[in-house]
Design a protein around this motif. Structure first.
Motif, PDB file in Angstrom:
ATOM      1  N   SER A 107      46.975  36.797  44.118  1.00 22.08           N
ATOM      2  CA  SER A 107      48.319  36.374  43.735  1.00 22.08           C
ATOM      3  C   SER A 107      49.326  36.616  44.849  1.00 22.08           C
ATOM      4  O   SER A 107      50.236  35.809  45.074  1.00 22.08           O
ATOM      5  N   ARG A 108      49.168  37.732  45.552  1.00 23.84           N
ATOM      6  CA  ARG A 108      50.087  38.050  46.638  1.00 23.84           C
ATOM      7  C   ARG A 108      49.976  37.045  47.771  1.00 23.84           C
ATOM      8  O   ARG A 108      50.992  36.594  48.318  1.00 23.84           O
ATOM      9  N   LEU A 109      48.774  36.680  48.145  1.00 27.04           N
ATOM     10  CA  LEU A 109      48.588  35.689  49.209  1.00 27.04           C
ATOM     11  C   LEU A 109      49.109  34.319  48.785  1.00 27.04           C
ATOM     12  O   LEU A 109      49.680  33.577  49.591  1.00 27.04           O
ATOM     13  N   PHE A 110      48.917  33.981  47.514  1.00 31.17           N
ATOM     14  CA  PHE A 110      49.448  32.723  46.986  1.00 31.17           C
ATOM     15  C   PHE A 110      50.970  32.708  47.066  1.00 31.17           C
ATOM     16  O   PHE A 110      51.578  31.730  47.527  1.00 31.17           O
ATOM     17  N   ALA A 111      51.616  33.787  46.612  1.00 32.31           N
ATOM     18  CA  ALA A 111      53.072  33.854  46.621  1.00 32.31           C
ATOM     19  C   ALA A 111      53.615  33.813  48.047  1.00 32.31           C
ATOM     20  O   ALA A 111      54.636  33.169  48.319  1.00 32.31           O
ATOM     21  N   LEU A 112      52.928  34.496  48.964  1.00 31.29           N
ATOM     22  CA  LEU A 112      53.362  34.506  50.356  1.00 31.29           C
ATOM     23  C   LEU A 112      53.277  33.103  50.960  1.00 31.29           C
ATOM     24  O   LEU A 112      54.208  32.637  51.629  1.00 31.29           O
TER      25      LEU A 112
END
Length: 298
Positions: free
Chosen positions: A83-88
């Motif tokens: 999720s963090r990589l997606f949001a970034l």
């Protein structure tokens, strides 16, 4: 870290106060200026913007809450990696297009709808190119990306990362079209659509988590809902605002096709020929992938 974030936020919000008088010398604060008519006019527009903002937060934040409720804290940590990589990726790709909102609003005031549509399509293509440049490696090389970043032990994050990498290609059109519809003065229709999509995401995620019990289904639910929004709901609203669907889909499909072509001799070939998970190797692949994609997309 939380304290640093809080202090930074307070400074960022308080800093402009020192320039309010300079920018707005005629500004006057008084209780007598607050009337029922003014509140009605303000909330008639801002309320729907608020609803849409909350719906967007639900769409992107509820996954981990539901995963924690159904599967526990460990699963939340594993999903948070993807999720963090997606949001970034989505955040970086949409940074430039956020500058279009004041321009679109100004063009709306001038009734220059042709220029509005031109900037909409340009912003869509630009955000898609940046998003695919950063997002396609997450789709083709998810295991390599995670291992190079965090090391071993995150195998359960690989499939969610690949699915969310695909979701980037739909999240960006949603963001660009939302800004356009907001600038066109259609906050109510936008808020209704965003609330419906957020509700669908919640229900679908909960149902899939109960039925399957794996974290990747939350990413699948996000992908499905983002796809519905980008390919059906928001384009139909944009068409009602005078935007031709052919131009919208062409602005989306062009970068996607360029990404698919450029990925074959770079990302796909690297996956087939290499079994390393080193950060240096990933950086080398990225150094080849970026100019190839840029040349094809250009």
């Amino acid at each position: 870290l939380a304290t640093i974030a809080l202090v930074a936020t307070v400074i960022r919000l308080a800093y402009p106060l020192f320039y309010v008088r300079q920018a707005l010398p005629g500004l006057r604060l008084s209780r007598s200026l607050v009337t029922r008519a003014e509140l009605k006019s303000l909330l008639g527009f801002s309320w729907f913007a608020f609803v849409g903002h909350i719906a967007g937060k639900v769409l992107y934040s509820a996954d981990m809450i539901l995963i924690g409720a159904f599967l526990g804290a460990k699963s939340v940590a594993l999903y948070a990696v993807a999720s963090r990589l997606f949001a970034l990726t989505a955040g970086v790709a949409s940074t430039g297009t956020e500058l279009l909102l004041p321009l679109q609003s100004e063009l709306e005031g001038r009734a220059e709808h042709t220029r509005q549509q031109s900037f909409l399509l340009s912003g869509l293509r630009a955000s898609m190119c940046v998003g695919l440049l950063l997002g396609l490696p997450l789709v083709v090389l998810p295991s390599w990306v995670i291992t190079a970043w965090l090391g071993s032990g995150f195998e359960a994050s690989v499939v969610p990362l690949a699915l969310l990498g695909v979701a980037v290609a739909f999240a960006l059109p949603n963001a660009v079209l939302s800004q356009f519809l907001f600038a066109r003065g259609r906050p109510m229709q936008l808020a209704i659509a965003q609330a419906a999509l957020a509700t669908t995401n919640l229900a679908l995620t909960a149902a899939l988590l109960l039925a399957v019990g794996e974290i990747w289904v939350a990413a699948l639910a996000t992908l499905v809902v983002e796809g519905i929004g980008a390919m059906l709901v928001l384009p139909l609203l944009a068409r009602r605002a005078g935007v031709p669907l052919r131009g919208l889909f062409a602005g989306w499909a062009g970068p996607v096709a360029a990404g698919a072509v450029a990925a074959v001799p770079t990302l796909v070939l690297a996956r087939l020929l290499t079994d390393t998970d080193s950060l240096l190797g990933l950086a080398t692949v990225g150094a080849v992938w970026a100019p190839v994609f840029g040349a094809v997309a250009w």
